[in-house]
Design an enzyme around this catalytic site. Sequence first.
Site, mmCIF file in Angstrom:
data_model
loop_
_atom_site.group_PDB
_atom_site.id
_atom_site.type_symbol
_atom_site.label_atom_id
_atom_site.label_comp_id
_atom_site.label_asym_id
_atom_site.label_seq_id
_atom_site.Cartn_x
_atom_site.Cartn_y
_atom_site.Cartn_z
ATOM 1 N N ILE A 152 66.091 29.738 0.988
ATOM 2 C CA ILE A 152 65.773 29.891 -0.424
ATOM 3 C C ILE A 152 66.379 31.186 -0.954
ATOM 4 C CG2 ILE A 152 63.554 31.042 0.053
ATOM 5 C CD1 ILE A 152 62.402 29.504 -2.385
ATOM 6 N N CYS A 153 66.627 31.197 -2.261
ATOM 7 C CA CYS A 153 67.031 32.405 -2.988
ATOM 8 C C CYS A 153 68.433 32.864 -2.571
ATOM 9 C CB CYS A 153 65.967 33.487 -2.799
ATOM 10 S SG CYS A 153 66.094 34.884 -3.942
ATOM 11 N N ALA A 154 68.570 34.068 -2.014
ATOM 12 C CA ALA A 154 69.882 34.565 -1.618
ATOM 13 C C ALA A 154 70.375 33.958 -0.307
ATOM 14 C CB ALA A 154 69.832 36.092 -1.484
#
Length: 432
Positions: free
Chosen positions: A351-353
């Site tokens: 998730i995310c970066a």
Amino acid sequence: MALRHLTPLSPFTNLTPRIPSFSVLSATTSRRNNRFSLSVMASASRKVLVPIANGTEPMEAVITIDVLRRAGADVTVASVEKELRVDACHGVKIVADALISDCVDTVFDLVSLPGGMPGATNLRDNNTLQNIVKKQASEGRLYAAVCASPAVALGSWGLLKGLKATCYPAFMEQLSSSATTVESRVQLDGHAITSRGPGTTMEYSVALVEQLFGKEKADEVSGPLLMRTKHDDQFIVTELNKVQWTCGSEPKILVPVADGSEEMEAIIIIDVLRRAKANVVVASVGDKLEILASRKVKLVADMLLDEAAKQSYDLIVLPGGLGGAQAFANSETILKLLKKQSESDRYYGAICASPALVLEPHGLLKGKKATAFPAMCEKLSDRSEAESRVVVDGKLITSRGPGTTFEFSLAIVEKFLGHEKALEIAKAMLVV
């Protein structure tokens, strides 16, 4: 491709994913709201106390701390126990910044109590905290609580008398003896702010930011969180190349953490999956169990990664946070585990970066659709699903950021344990 609602009636629905705007629910009059916001903004310090205890609900504590620190608040996390480390719900271990006794002489602009049981009871029974919050109320400064704590702590201390307040549904009857109960997700009345549970805590935290810093700062903070605005049947998972996810009696899941990991994402993933009775192993990528997350929350892993790497897992899932993702990308052990997971035809996610900084550069998104934090999506070789909040492509799952982590985690629960289990947990957390 299937786009799925997490609803009891229509788990498979052809709809276009939507990117939500943000709004905070409040039942306070605008006159009172405006007057109070101005008085709080006159304070220069914006110091916040978040007490924690054994049995505190970690999502409620960590989301509040993280969001307030994003806004620039000086947040002190204080243990009401005899030591700094507390054993929160669902096996999560948090290390406080101070003991509650260290906070007696500090003037706070806000005191915010997380919920969880028996955490709320432990907060209520701490006389030092009770005195701090009663003084906060008597001197006209903000005090707040979420989940069980409005009823168990604030109500028991007599601090909601004559006020409208809300709390976790199972505690509404108890709250009714000490406040006028309402079912708002976030309720402001006078100097008191209350909220309902894990799934309302991000909204609650942004409402606290607005009271401390004003609406412009609240909007600035809420945008990158990627929050949802509707909480009935609005959460949608994009699924391609559908396969049945299988596991033993319970899924065994590795969640690596590192200095700089996004604490909201890590804690929501861990908490939600443990609520589903998954066997979750939290492994530190560094050389010690304690990690300092991106907003300076101190978390304690279950074991070091080298020890965790000796085991096999149904799923490996990476939280985001720029520093944490970079640490994962630089860890030969993590990369070896992920490549083995892929080659062994097992499940992995990020998730995310982390999809952009860990999976993409090492060929783990090859031929796959994925999403990531908006600022990182340019690093994805295939951006066709970059705007989707959660993407499942075969045995890969990816998502965007803090505000999509509940959906991400519940999608994992649904893939392993079924739609009804995911819906049950979502409802219990007040996500839907």
